[in-house]
Scaffold this active site. Structure first.
Site, PDB file in Angstrom:
ATOM      1  N   MET A  52      -4.314 -17.583  -6.260  1.00  0.00           N
ATOM      2  CA  MET A  52      -3.885 -16.979  -7.523  1.00  0.00           C
ATOM      3  C   MET A  52      -4.496 -15.578  -7.643  1.00  0.00           C
ATOM      4  O   MET A  52      -4.607 -15.024  -8.733  1.00  0.00           O
ATOM      5  CB  MET A  52      -4.290 -17.860  -8.708  1.00  0.00           C
ATOM      6  N   GLY A  53      -4.903 -15.016  -6.512  1.00  0.00           N
ATOM      7  CA  GLY A  53      -5.429 -13.654  -6.506  1.00  0.00           C
ATOM      8  C   GLY A  53      -6.858 -13.583  -6.993  1.00  0.00           C
ATOM      9  O   GLY A  53      -7.570 -14.581  -7.060  1.00  0.00           O
TER      10      GLY A  53
ATOM     11  N   HIS B 219     -12.087 -13.685  -3.710  1.00  0.00           N
ATOM     12  CA  HIS B 219     -13.538 -13.617  -3.506  1.00  0.00           C
ATOM     13  C   HIS B 219     -13.860 -14.202  -2.128  1.00  0.00           C
ATOM     14  O   HIS B 219     -12.940 -14.592  -1.381  1.00  0.00           O
ATOM     15  CB  HIS B 219     -14.286 -14.346  -4.634  1.00  0.00           C
ATOM     16  N   GLU B 220     -15.152 -14.310  -1.828  1.00  0.00           N
ATOM     17  CA  GLU B 220     -15.557 -14.739  -0.480  1.00  0.00           C
ATOM     18  C   GLU B 220     -15.015 -16.129  -0.122  1.00  0.00           C
ATOM     19  O   GLU B 220     -14.822 -16.440   1.054  1.00  0.00           O
ATOM     20  CB  GLU B 220     -17.081 -14.726  -0.325  1.00  0.00           C
TER      21      GLU B 220
ATOM     22  N   HIS C 289     -11.994 -17.286  -0.887  1.00  0.00           N
ATOM     23  CA  HIS C 289     -10.653 -17.041  -0.335  1.00  0.00           C
ATOM     24  C   HIS C 289     -10.757 -16.391   1.045  1.00  0.00           C
ATOM     25  O   HIS C 289     -10.000 -16.716   1.960  1.00  0.00           O
ATOM     26  CB  HIS C 289      -9.865 -16.078  -1.235  1.00  0.00           C
TER      27      HIS C 289
ATOM     28  N   GLN D 290       0.501 -24.340 -14.048  1.00  0.00           N
ATOM     29  CA  GLN D 290      -0.716 -25.135 -13.918  1.00  0.00           C
ATOM     30  C   GLN D 290      -1.734 -24.820 -15.014  1.00  0.00           C
ATOM     31  O   GLN D 290      -2.860 -25.299 -14.969  1.00  0.00           O
ATOM     32  CB  GLN D 290      -1.315 -25.003 -12.520  1.00  0.00           C
TER      33      GLN D 290
ATOM     34  N   ASP E   9     -12.125 -27.218  -4.850  1.00  0.00           N
ATOM     35  CA  ASP E   9     -11.123 -27.920  -5.660  1.00  0.00           C
ATOM     36  C   ASP E   9     -10.793 -29.236  -4.959  1.00  0.00           C
ATOM     37  O   ASP E   9      -9.704 -29.411  -4.396  1.00  0.00           O
ATOM     38  CB  ASP E   9      -9.879 -27.047  -5.826  1.00  0.00           C
TER      39      ASP E   9
ATOM     40  N   GLN F  31      -7.730 -31.187  -6.074  1.00  0.00           N
ATOM     41  CA  GLN F  31      -6.512 -30.478  -5.647  1.00  0.00           C
ATOM     42  C   GLN F  31      -6.225 -30.771  -4.169  1.00  0.00           C
ATOM     43  O   GLN F  31      -5.081 -31.031  -3.786  1.00  0.00           O
ATOM     44  CB  GLN F  31      -6.690 -28.974  -5.876  1.00  0.00           C
TER      45      GLN F  31
ATOM     46  N   ARG G  35     -13.275 -17.862 -11.883  1.00  0.00           N
ATOM     47  CA  ARG G  35     -13.680 -18.116 -13.267  1.00  0.00           C
ATOM     48  C   ARG G  35     -15.114 -17.677 -13.553  1.00  0.00           C
ATOM     49  O   ARG G  35     -15.497 -17.557 -14.724  1.00  0.00           O
ATOM     50  CB  ARG G  35     -13.523 -19.597 -13.622  1.00  0.00           C
TER      51      ARG G  35
HETATM   52  O1  PAF Z   1      -6.302 -23.138  -5.908  1.00  0.00           O
HETATM   53  C1  PAF Z   1      -5.544 -22.273  -6.399  1.00  0.00           C
HETATM   54  O2  PAF Z   1      -5.856 -21.087  -6.448  1.00  0.00           O
HETATM   55  C2  PAF Z   1      -4.202 -22.709  -6.952  1.00  0.00           C
HETATM   56  O3  PAF Z   1      -4.285 -23.945  -7.563  1.00  0.00           O
HETATM   57  C3  PAF Z   1      -3.085 -22.694  -5.895  1.00  0.00           C
HETATM   58  C4  PAF Z   1      -3.341 -23.696  -4.790  1.00  0.00           C
HETATM   59  C5  PAF Z   1      -2.952 -21.305  -5.297  1.00  0.00           C
HETATM   60  C6  PAF Z   1      -1.745 -23.052  -6.543  1.00  0.00           C
HETATM   61  O4  PAF Z   1      -1.404 -22.161  -7.546  1.00  0.00           O
END
Ligand code: PAF
Length: 283
Positions: free
Chosen positions: A32-33, A36-37, A39, A63, A152, A155, A189
């Protein structure tokens, strides 16, 4: 070189299909952009393990619940593209909501039981929103592998289940949590926290460290480990615990006695910011 960017799903599919035709493997890192480290660690691993790498940047409205502030979610596309360029991403897919959810959109992907507890209990509809968008991203990109952070954990479990249940031909790869030097798990966050809250947020990793100490000292009852964690969290005045669980990492069913495999996970409000963290026990 600036990575190619596409806001259009069909264009992205065409590029990916051409790569496939050449026999190249494709990785997807969905984000979701506000990279950070955490990602970056996904992007680096995906880069190493695949011929072509697509990162998606899309703040998925589906979401977010009505009580969560979608507009306030941090964004910095220019910086994200710079990171993608430096990390060798081949294509950045940055659709708008109208691309992902055109007029008349009415399909949802729901993983039932796994989505209900833990974060799903306080974020109803969240995982349906996640699964729907992730399913679309898999279909658009035709990725062979997709990379998600272990932070996550729910998720990750939900997406793995979706892929198995719906015979999606994509391999899901979970990657370790990346932490700040003081132990706080990296999260977009974290940018919501003021100085006092940032300090208070350390109670999450400290609670997990306490759990680790208890287990190392021979404690195996989940209830005892949870109680020790709760004491750490209760000592922090700015913290309000949402949940502490000890569960199986795949089924998310409670694990009363910690044996070979368990996920210890927690969600805690620090002020109005809800943070999550977890620890995998594998022995
Ligand atoms: O983990 C996230 O950033 C989001 O939940 C994802 C997997 C990109 C889906 O929008």
């Amino acid at each position: 070189m600036t990575p190619d960017t596409a806001t259009d799903a069909e264009q992205t599919s065409r590029i990916a299909a051409a790569w496939k035709k050449q026999g190249l493997s494709i990785a997807l890192v969905p984000t979701m952009g506000y990279l950070h480290e955490g990602h970056i660690s996904l992007i680096r691993r995906a880069r190493r393990e695949n011929d072509r790498l697509i990162a998606s940047i899309f703040v998925n409205p589906r979401q977010f619940s009505p009580s969560e502030d979608l507009a306030a979610y941090p964004r910095n596309l220019e910086r994200d593209l710079e990171i993608c360029r430096n990390e060798g991403v081949d294509l950045v897919f940055t659709p708008g909501p109208e691309q992902m959810y055109p007029q008349g959109f009415q399909t949802n992907v729901s993983v039932e039981n796994l989505s209900g507890g833990l974060c799903g209990a306080s974020r109803p509809g969240h995982f349906t929103g996640v699964c729907t968008v992730v399913c679309k991203l898999f279909n658009i990109t035709g990725a062979d592998r997709a990379y998600f952070g272990q932070k996550d954990a729910q998720q990750l479990a939900v997406i793995k289940r979706m892929v198995r249940d719906l015979n999606m031909g994509v391999e899901i790869i979970g990657c370790p949590i990346v932490r700040e030097a003081d132990g706080l798990a990296k999260s977009s966050r974290n940018s919501y926290l003021n100085t006092q809250e940032r300090e208070a947020a350390l109670c999450l990793s400290r609670a997990l460290a306490k759990a680790g100490d208890e287990i190392a000292a021979g404690v195996t009852e989940a209830a005892a480990v949870s109680a020790a964690m709760r004491a750490v969290l209760d000592a922090q005045i700015l913290a309000r615990t949402d949940y502490i669980v000890v569960v199986d990492p795949d089924s998310l069913e409670p694990v009363p006695v910690i044996g070979a495999k368990a996920l210890i996970a927690l969600a805690v409000f620090i002020g109005s910011t809800r943070l999550i963290d977890n620890m995998l026990i594998e022995r």
